[in-house]
Every structure is written in structure tokens, then in C-alpha cells.
Design a protein around this motif. Structure first.
Motif, PDB file in Angstrom:
ATOM      1  N   GLY A  38       0.929  -1.250  -0.024  1.00  0.00           N
ATOM      2  CA  GLY A  38      -0.140  -0.026   0.018  1.00  0.00           C
ATOM      3  C   GLY A  38       0.874   0.983  -0.123  1.00  0.00           C
ATOM      4  O   GLY A  38       1.879   1.149  -0.011  1.00  0.00           O
ATOM      5  N   ASN A  39       0.146   2.286  -0.040  1.00  0.00           N
ATOM      6  CA  ASN A  39       0.929   3.690  -0.460  1.00  0.00           C
ATOM      7  C   ASN A  39       1.431   4.324   1.298  1.00  0.00           C
ATOM      8  O   ASN A  39       2.141   5.282   1.271  1.00  0.00           O
ATOM      9  CB  ASN A  39      -0.038   4.778  -0.995  1.00  0.00           C
ATOM     10  CG  ASN A  39      -1.263   5.050  -0.094  1.00  0.00           C
ATOM     11  OD1 ASN A  39      -1.767   4.132   0.675  1.00  0.00           O
ATOM     12  ND2 ASN A  39      -1.803   6.239  -0.029  1.00  0.00           N
TER      13      ASN A  39
ATOM     14  N   ARG B   5     -10.309  -3.792  -4.111  1.00  0.00           N
ATOM     15  CA  ARG B   5      -9.047  -2.834  -3.699  1.00  0.00           C
ATOM     16  C   ARG B   5      -9.600  -2.563  -2.385  1.00  0.00           C
ATOM     17  O   ARG B   5     -10.734  -1.928  -2.246  1.00  0.00           O
ATOM     18  CB  ARG B   5      -8.951  -2.054  -4.644  1.00  0.00           C
ATOM     19  CG  ARG B   5      -7.874  -1.226  -4.195  1.00  0.00           C
ATOM     20  CD  ARG B   5      -7.173  -0.063  -5.302  1.00  0.00           C
ATOM     21  NE  ARG B   5      -8.403   0.474  -5.945  1.00  0.00           N
ATOM     22  CZ  ARG B   5      -7.887   0.898  -7.270  1.00  0.00           C
ATOM     23  NH1 ARG B   5      -6.932   0.840  -7.802  1.00  0.00           N
ATOM     24  NH2 ARG B   5      -9.091   1.379  -7.761  1.00  0.00           N
ATOM     25  N   TYR B   6      -8.685  -2.593  -1.293  1.00  0.00           N
ATOM     26  CA  TYR B   6      -9.119  -2.211  -0.106  1.00  0.00           C
ATOM     27  C   TYR B   6      -8.518  -0.764   0.240  1.00  0.00           C
ATOM     28  O   TYR B   6      -7.272  -0.414  -0.339  1.00  0.00           O
ATOM     29  CB  TYR B   6      -8.701  -3.048   1.228  1.00  0.00           C
ATOM     30  CG  TYR B   6      -9.474  -4.527   0.815  1.00  0.00           C
ATOM     31  CD1 TYR B   6     -10.779  -4.618   1.432  1.00  0.00           C
ATOM     32  CD2 TYR B   6      -8.590  -5.372   0.346  1.00  0.00           C
ATOM     33  CE1 TYR B   6     -11.153  -6.029   1.223  1.00  0.00           C
ATOM     34  CE2 TYR B   6      -9.261  -6.739   0.271  1.00  0.00           C
ATOM     35  CZ  TYR B   6     -10.565  -6.863   0.872  1.00  0.00           C
ATOM     36  OH  TYR B   6     -10.998  -8.206   0.620  1.00  0.00           O
ATOM     37  N   SER B   7      -9.003   0.171   0.889  1.00  0.00           N
ATOM     38  CA  SER B   7      -8.452   1.383   1.156  1.00  0.00           C
ATOM     39  C   SER B   7      -9.385   1.966   2.414  1.00  0.00           C
ATOM     40  O   SER B   7     -10.422   1.405   3.008  1.00  0.00           O
ATOM     41  CB  SER B   7      -8.785   2.487   0.124  1.00  0.00           C
ATOM     42  OG  SER B   7     -10.187   2.618  -0.183  1.00  0.00           O
ATOM     43  N   THR B   8      -8.659   2.800   2.977  1.00  0.00           N
ATOM     44  CA  THR B   8      -9.354   3.586   4.335  1.00  0.00           C
ATOM     45  C   THR B   8      -9.451   5.248   4.440  1.00  0.00           C
ATOM     46  O   THR B   8      -8.417   5.781   4.479  1.00  0.00           O
ATOM     47  CB  THR B   8      -8.300   3.441   5.682  1.00  0.00           C
ATOM     48  OG1 THR B   8      -7.208   3.607   5.340  1.00  0.00           O
ATOM     49  CG2 THR B   8      -8.529   1.642   6.148  1.00  0.00           C
ATOM     50  N   PRO B   9     -10.579   5.692   3.548  1.00  0.00           N
ATOM     51  CA  PRO B   9     -10.470   6.864   3.149  1.00  0.00           C
ATOM     52  C   PRO B   9     -10.772   8.094   4.438  1.00  0.00           C
ATOM     53  O   PRO B   9     -10.664   9.121   4.310  1.00  0.00           O
ATOM     54  CB  PRO B   9     -11.731   6.903   2.020  1.00  0.00           C
ATOM     55  CG  PRO B   9     -12.647   5.959   2.356  1.00  0.00           C
ATOM     56  CD  PRO B   9     -11.598   4.699   2.921  1.00  0.00           C
TER      57      PRO B   9
ATOM     58  N   TRP C  77      -4.895   5.282   3.415  1.00  0.00           N
ATOM     59  CA  TRP C  77      -4.058   3.977   2.902  1.00  0.00           C
ATOM     60  C   TRP C  77      -4.922   3.318   1.921  1.00  0.00           C
ATOM     61  O   TRP C  77      -5.957   3.516   1.909  1.00  0.00           O
ATOM     62  CB  TRP C  77      -4.124   3.148   4.092  1.00  0.00           C
ATOM     63  CG  TRP C  77      -3.537   1.762   3.724  1.00  0.00           C
ATOM     64  CD1 TRP C  77      -2.106   1.339   3.465  1.00  0.00           C
ATOM     65  CD2 TRP C  77      -4.471   0.666   3.359  1.00  0.00           C
ATOM     66  NE1 TRP C  77      -2.385   0.151   2.847  1.00  0.00           N
ATOM     67  CE2 TRP C  77      -3.625  -0.400   2.942  1.00  0.00           C
ATOM     68  CE3 TRP C  77      -5.964   0.331   3.757  1.00  0.00           C
ATOM     69  CZ2 TRP C  77      -4.108  -1.608   2.755  1.00  0.00           C
ATOM     70  CZ3 TRP C  77      -6.374  -0.880   3.298  1.00  0.00           C
ATOM     71  CH2 TRP C  77      -5.402  -1.684   2.894  1.00  0.00           C
ATOM     72  N   VAL C  78      -4.309   3.023   0.842  1.00  0.00           N
ATOM     73  CA  VAL C  78      -4.964   2.393  -0.316  1.00  0.00           C
ATOM     74  C   VAL C  78      -3.917   1.242  -0.659  1.00  0.00           C
ATOM     75  O   VAL C  78      -2.693   1.363  -0.716  1.00  0.00           O
ATOM     76  CB  VAL C  78      -5.036   3.378  -1.576  1.00  0.00           C
ATOM     77  CG1 VAL C  78      -5.524   2.493  -2.584  1.00  0.00           C
ATOM     78  CG2 VAL C  78      -5.866   4.711  -1.215  1.00  0.00           C
ATOM     79  N   GLU C  79      -4.546  -0.070  -0.974  1.00  0.00           N
ATOM     80  CA  GLU C  79      -3.285  -1.071  -1.234  1.00  0.00           C
ATOM     81  C   GLU C  79      -3.792  -1.261  -3.065  1.00  0.00           C
ATOM     82  O   GLU C  79      -4.922  -1.088  -3.376  1.00  0.00           O
ATOM     83  CB  GLU C  79      -3.574  -2.246  -0.637  1.00  0.00           C
ATOM     84  CG  GLU C  79      -4.763  -3.104  -0.817  1.00  0.00           C
ATOM     85  CD  GLU C  79      -4.862  -4.314  -0.123  1.00  0.00           C
ATOM     86  OE1 GLU C  79      -3.795  -4.722   0.791  1.00  0.00           O
ATOM     87  OE2 GLU C  79      -5.915  -4.879   0.093  1.00  0.00           O
TER      88      GLU C  79
END
Length: 120
Positions: A15-16, A92-96, A46-48
Motif C-alpha cells: 500500500g501507499n 481493492r481495499y482502502s481507508t478514506p 491508506w490504499v493497497e
């Protein structure tokens, strides 16, 4: 006799931004290949990479919001909710959200870098 797992194995995440993965059972911590259980703590933003895993992943969100993009749209999974990603589905998982997210992921069979098939 039951086996006590005194502490998880901390695993590097894709991830970033840095995300903490604490594996309690799985290929790394306990040599299980049939299942993995891990606690994740991901920061805001976070984004993977997208992935098309060979395993089923059941994710229970404990705190914050986990965004799950898939070929049919987007799910926002909040605290107290869960999502199941099926083998062969692109996700795609992320936490905005501002607080990021804490969640538990259970993979059947166990997570493996060889079977997650992340996007390039």
C-alpha cells in the motif's frame, strides 16, 4: 492441549502508507495453510493495490470505515459490519476516513503472497 499464541507476527503490508498487520494464525506465525487470522490497523488515506485472490477473505471492521472497491461498484464497511470477498473476485481495499480503520481479516485458505495476485 490448546496452543497459546502469545503474540502475533507483524508482517509488512502493501500500500501507499504503512499499515500494521498482526498475524495470529497463518503461514507466518503458526504455519497454518488452511486459514489465516490477522488484525489490521490502517491509517487514514491508506490504499493497497487491487487484487484477485484465490482465497476467500472475511473482514470484520472493528473501528473506522474500510472501503472495498469491486468490479460492480464500491462498498463502505463500517465498524460492526463485515464483508466477504470471494475467491477470484477483484477487490481493492482502502481507508478514506479521517480515523483510518482497524479490522480483522480471516482468509480461507491462508493468505499467501503467491495467491493474492495483486495488480502490477
Amino acid at each position: 492441549m490448546p496452543t497459546l499464541i502469545e503474540a502475533p507476527a507483524v508482517i509488512e503490508a502493501a500500500g501507499n502508507k504503512p499499515k500494521r498487520i498482526e498475524e495470529y494464525a497463518g503461514r507466518v506465525r503458526t504455519a497454518h495453510d488452511g486459514v489465516s487470522v490477522a488484525r489490521m490497523v490502517a491509517p487514514s488515506g491508506w490504499v493497497e493495490p487491487g487484487q484477485r485472490p484465490e482465497f476467500e477473505e472475511i473482514t470484520v471492521v472493528l473501528r473506522g470505515t474500510l472501503r472495498v472497491e469491486h468490479e460492480g461498484g464500491v462498498l463502505e464497511v463500517g465498524a460492526g459490519q463485515a464483508v466477504v470477498a470471494h475467491p477470484g473476485e477483484w477487490v481493492r481495499y482502502s481507508t478514506p476516513g479521517a480515523e483510518g480503520a482497524e479490522y480483522v481479516a480471516v482468509c480461507l485458505p491462508a493468505f499467501s503472497p503467491d495467491t493474492v495476485h495483486r495488480d502490477p
